[in-house]
Design a protein around this motif. Sequence first.
Motif, PDB file in Angstrom:
ATOM      1  N   ARG A  72      -0.595   3.784  -5.309  1.00 16.08           N
ATOM      2  CA  ARG A  72      -1.623   3.555  -4.297  1.00 16.08           C
ATOM      3  C   ARG A  72      -1.773   4.787  -3.397  1.00 16.08           C
ATOM      4  O   ARG A  72      -2.904   5.195  -3.073  1.00 16.08           O
ATOM      5  N   LEU A  73      -0.657   5.362  -2.991  1.00 13.98           N
ATOM      6  CA  LEU A  73      -0.718   6.535  -2.122  1.00 13.98           C
ATOM      7  C   LEU A  73      -1.367   7.716  -2.836  1.00 13.98           C
ATOM      8  O   LEU A  73      -2.117   8.491  -2.220  1.00 13.98           O
TER       9      LEU A  73
ATOM     10  N   ALA B 280      -2.521  10.613  -0.493  1.00 10.93           N
ATOM     11  CA  ALA B 280      -1.504  10.647   0.560  1.00 10.93           C
ATOM     12  C   ALA B 280      -0.119  11.025   0.056  1.00 10.93           C
ATOM     13  O   ALA B 280       0.860  10.877   0.785  1.00 10.93           O
ATOM     14  N   VAL B 281      -0.012  11.499  -1.183  1.00 14.51           N
ATOM     15  CA  VAL B 281       1.276  11.950  -1.708  1.00 14.51           C
ATOM     16  C   VAL B 281       1.365  13.456  -1.505  1.00 14.51           C
ATOM     17  O   VAL B 281       0.562  14.213  -2.062  1.00 14.51           O
TER      18      VAL B 281
ATOM     19  N   ASP C  92      -4.991   7.398  -2.808  1.00 17.13           N
ATOM     20  CA  ASP C  92      -5.527   7.654  -1.471  1.00 17.13           C
ATOM     21  C   ASP C  92      -5.357   9.113  -1.040  1.00 17.13           C
ATOM     22  O   ASP C  92      -5.711   9.470   0.094  1.00 17.13           O
TER      23      ASP C  92
ATOM     24  N   ARG D 274       0.818  -1.213   0.000  1.00 14.42           N
ATOM     25  CA  ARG D 274       0.000   0.000   0.000  1.00 14.42           C
ATOM     26  C   ARG D 274       0.849   1.259   0.000  1.00 14.42           C
ATOM     27  O   ARG D 274       0.309   2.371  -0.101  1.00 14.42           O
ATOM     28  N   GLN D 275       2.181   1.091   0.096  1.00 16.29           N
ATOM     29  CA  GLN D 275       3.081   2.235   0.155  1.00 16.29           C
ATOM     30  C   GLN D 275       3.691   2.605  -1.191  1.00 16.29           C
ATOM     31  O   GLN D 275       4.551   3.485  -1.247  1.00 16.29           O
TER      32      GLN D 275
END
Length: 492
Positions: A114-115, A120-121, A118, A109-110
């Motif tokens: 994927r990030l 999350a970058v 989500d 998930r990292q």
Amino acid sequence: MTEPNPADIAALFAPAPDAVIETHISRVFLAGDRAWKLKKAVALPYVDFSTLEKRRIACEREVSLNRRTAPQLYLGCRAIYRDPAGRLSFEPRAAPVEWLVEMRRFDPRQTLDRLLADGAVTPATIVALASDIAAFHAKAEPVDREAAAMVAQTIALNDAAFASLPAGALPAGALADFRAVQQAEVERRRSVLARRRAESRMRHGHGDLHLRNIAMIDGRPVLFDCLEFDDDLAAVDVLYDLAFLLMDLLQHRRGDLANLALNAWLEAMPDDAGIGLLPLYVALRAAIRCHIAALTDAGRVDAARYLGLARQALAPPPPRLVMVGGLSGTGKSTLARALAPDLGGPCGAVILRSDIVRKALHNVPALERLPQDSYTPDSSRRVYAVLLERARVLLQGGASVILDAVYGKAEERDAAAALAREMNCRCDGLWLTAAPEILTARVAARRNDASDATEDVVRWQLQTLRQPDDWKTVDAGADPGETLRQARAALA
């Protein structure tokens, strides 16, 4: 020799591997804190793993090359043996029957794809990533290859792949149009391509630098799974290597991050003369993804988007020059970064910041403070001269440019306007303003910034510099979103 039965290999990881990931050329067995990669015994037009010896060499090559960027992940090669009972084991016997790449396992998930999905970058992640890529490129082994040959090989491989697609997989007219425009761009960039090897821009790069091959490991973006099976495919222009990441970000509709990555890479590895190749390189990367996606019915929508991105990359708007000026603390660099993604194409405008140029002229890192005696009238003239000369090269290559500097003197502004007239491009000047107490507070609060301005510098500027009459004024003292809205309206 074919590889051992996958079920027999899976039995090595008692009681069973957690999962097995399969691609067309490999299998990855996930077990505990390890990932074990097997090369399939395949012989394809672009890769040959048909013999045990070829697979051993490929495994060793994969470890060696990937340790350039991910030594913490690539632990080594492990031989597999067969015991007298016919079972596979890591216990040494007469001769290996297979080879595996042993890797440290990480959370899937990292990976950055994927990030990114989500949300999350962060911009800080992209800046760190681009800086690390530039450092990797600077150390990568130079190769004796012409950029034109690299481009020709890529186009030939793409053309062969397009020709092998099922009828109707892509709109024939759109594909023909793209290929015609692509060839015209190659011809237009012949002279630039011819200089890349001599400029030491042809190096053994990563070769497969997309978001899925970058992972956050211990809080830092790490490049892994480089292209190891064909040296020619990895012997590339470093800008073409970077273009895979930029194209992937554009495909994910994150032009802001693509622009941030480009400018962070250029700060560490200036490439003014080569930047005109970026539209072609992004288009080539998108074309590769296009024909891969078009192989399946489920991928046809993505294939059409990749083809559209490739065509769009080859039709950038005319270059333009924007000057973002104002006293220290007005937020010139913040506004420049916000404006850059929307100016030019395909990855937006290149930002040239006087603070970064000044540090480069003194051969010190961007965040190292210069002594006060470095700020002389002669030093400033040199900085503005370099800004202009670099802008000239970038504009000639077709890139839009944002000049981020105080521009407190009429002769500095006039010289930039004269360059724009010479280049026959649009020129805009934005003068940022804010209350004195806001400026001094911002400057006092700065940390980890290339600017050396102090509160005393701001007070001197307030007494000495005047707003130019012919520039558009932007209020930079309030909400950053409102500042950006005003600036965009002024540039519309």
